[in-house]
Motif scaffolding. Structure first.
Motif, short mmCIF file in Angstrom:
data_model
loop_
_atom_site.label_atom_id
_atom_site.label_comp_id
_atom_site.label_asym_id
_atom_site.label_seq_id
_atom_site.Cartn_x
_atom_site.Cartn_y
_atom_site.Cartn_z
N PHE A 51 0.83 -1.35 -0.09
CA PHE A 51 0.11 -0.02 -0.14
C PHE A 51 0.90 1.09 -0.02
CE2 PHE A 51 -1.35 3.20 3.23
CZ PHE A 51 -2.02 3.97 2.51
N LEU A 52 1.87 1.26 0.88
CA LEU A 52 2.90 2.45 1.02
C LEU A 52 3.55 2.64 -0.23
CD1 LEU A 52 4.53 2.57 4.47
CD2 LEU A 52 2.65 4.04 3.48
N TYR A 55 1.19 4.25 -2.66
CA TYR A 55 0.79 5.76 -2.25
C TYR A 55 2.08 6.50 -2.84
CZ TYR A 55 -0.05 8.81 1.38
OH TYR A 55 -0.20 10.05 2.43
N ALA A 161 3.02 10.01 10.57
CA ALA A 161 2.25 8.78 10.12
C ALA A 161 3.44 7.91 9.68
CB ALA A 161 1.49 9.21 9.06
N SER A 240 -10.44 1.86 6.56
CA SER A 240 -8.84 1.57 6.33
C SER A 240 -8.61 0.44 7.45
CB SER A 240 -8.22 3.02 7.11
OG SER A 240 -7.04 2.66 7.39
N LEU A 244 -7.10 -3.16 5.70
CA LEU A 244 -5.65 -3.36 6.19
C LEU A 244 -5.80 -4.88 7.16
CD1 LEU A 244 -3.98 0.06 6.65
CD2 LEU A 244 -3.48 -1.92 4.97
N ASP A 271 -7.13 7.06 3.72
CA ASP A 271 -6.63 7.26 2.44
C ASP A 271 -7.76 6.86 1.55
OD1 ASP A 271 -3.76 7.83 2.75
OD2 ASP A 271 -4.04 6.21 4.16
N PHE A 275 -8.85 2.51 -0.11
CA PHE A 275 -9.49 1.66 1.22
C PHE A 275 -10.92 1.41 0.47
CE2 PHE A 275 -5.92 3.29 4.14
CZ PHE A 275 -5.07 2.42 3.81
#
Ligand SMILES: Nc1ncnc2[nH]cnc12
Ligand SMILES: [Zn+2]
Length: 337
Positions: A51-52, A55, A161, A240, A244, A271, A275
């Motif tokens: 995901f990161l 992103y 974060a 979210s 996750l 986000d 999600f």
């Protein structure tokens, strides 16, 4: 039906709010291939690390002040259409720098988008500068110094974060104290990817007025009581958490347990397109899957405004809108939000 309820959010990452469609437009503009992480109208990822990565790559396609102005305006317009009267967006100078934009130009562009959205859609917004935990204490301190320097009148808070599983929270305490000394509101992500001990560390080392997520506090009831006693506001992001795998589904999400224990909570989208959610969808699911009635949802909106990092006059005006019992015209009622 929740679609006409006034809504407010305290926890949305502006880079994470870019829709796949907007990212595809940016990619076409800059001649970049995004097929590895966008499939049709969906972002493709399978765990927090991927995901990161998606992103970060999508963020790198926002490179100019105008790119960020468009992003902020389009996101705020979308939630105003769902009944939002207030939004706090997390802004990350580290992501802008990776895309080649100075921190000052970054917040100026976002500020321009916020002003356009306010003029067209009557939505208020503030920016919270965030440091990225997995970039280390030095990077987070740099972000805090930037936030503390007064880079834009709408920057009113500082937070952190990133990957909560990395680093000890006490290593970041100096960054938070310099932001606090500058008069900024303080929030920190904790109790999302890591458990109750992470929430306890946040209270012990940072003492924020708000915690991003915080839901894994339910692993320790004494800690839940401490959150209630200290009136620490949780920025809860159920969609979210479900996406996750932190909660199995909306129905079994611990939001109701936190409310029953007296913890102040707010509803947030984190986000949203990653999600498969939106602020409106969070309110709708809180009603449909968790059983909250309109009065309870209006209380969550009120809690968000009470905990918002805004001046008292703006807070008063926003609370008056929430309390007027009026409904907010919603341009997309067909979505059931
Ligand atoms: N859900 C999340 N948790 C931690 N860091 C983030 N950055 C963007 N979204 C995040
Ligand atoms: Zn977040």
């Amino acid at each position: 039906m929740t679609h006409e309820l006034p809504k407010a959010e305290l926890h949305c990452h502006i880079e994470g709010a870019a829709s796949p469609g907007l990212v595809v437009e940016q990619a076409a503009h800059y001649g970049t291939d995004v097929s590895a992480f966008i499939d049709g109208d969906r972002f493709v990822w399978h765990d927090f690390t991927s995901f990161l990565a998606a992103y970060d790559t999508a963020s790198s396609l926002f490179r100019t002040e105008e790119d960020y102005a468009r992003l902020a305006e389009s996101y705020l317009a979308s939630i105003a259409a769902q009944g939002a009267i207030y939004s706090e967006i997390f802004v990350s100078p580290d992501h802008a720098a990776d895309a080649g934009l100075s921190p000052l130009a970054y917040v100026a562009g976002l500020g321009e988008g916020i002003a356009r959205a306010r003029a067209k859609h009557a939505i208020e917004c503030r920016m919270i500068v965030i440091g990225v935990r997995h970039l280390g204490a030095e990077a987070v301190e740099r972000a805090a110094r930037f936030a503390a320097s007064g880079p834009h009148p709408l920057v009113t808070g500082f937070g952190m974060a990133g990957d909560e599983r990395i680093g000890r929270l006490d290593a970041f305490a100096d960054a938070f104290s310099l932001a606090r000394q500058a008069g900024l509101g303080i929030t920190v992500h904790a109790g999302e990817l890591a458990g109750a001990e992470s929430v306890r560390d946040a209270l012990d080392h940072i003492a924020p007025s708000r915690i991003g997520h915080g839901v894994r506090a339910v692993e320790d009831f004494a800690l839940v009581e401490r959150l209630a006693e200290t009136t620490t506001v949780l920025e809860v992001c159920p969609g979210s958490n479900v996406a996750l795998g932190i909660a199995a589904d909306f129905a079994s999400h611990p939001l109701a347990e936190l409310v029953a224990a007296g913890v102040p909570v707010t509803l947030n989208s984190d986000d949203p397109p990653y999600f498969d959610t939106s602020l409106g969808h969070e309110y709708a699911m809180a009603a449909q899957a968790m059983g909250f009635d309109d009065a309870a949802l209006r209380r969550m909106t009120r809690t968000a405004i009470e905990a918002a990092f805004v001046d008292e006059q703006t807070r008063g005006e926003l609370l008056a809108k929430v309390d007027s019992q009026s409904t907010i015209p919603c341009s997309r009622p067909e979505e059931g939000i």
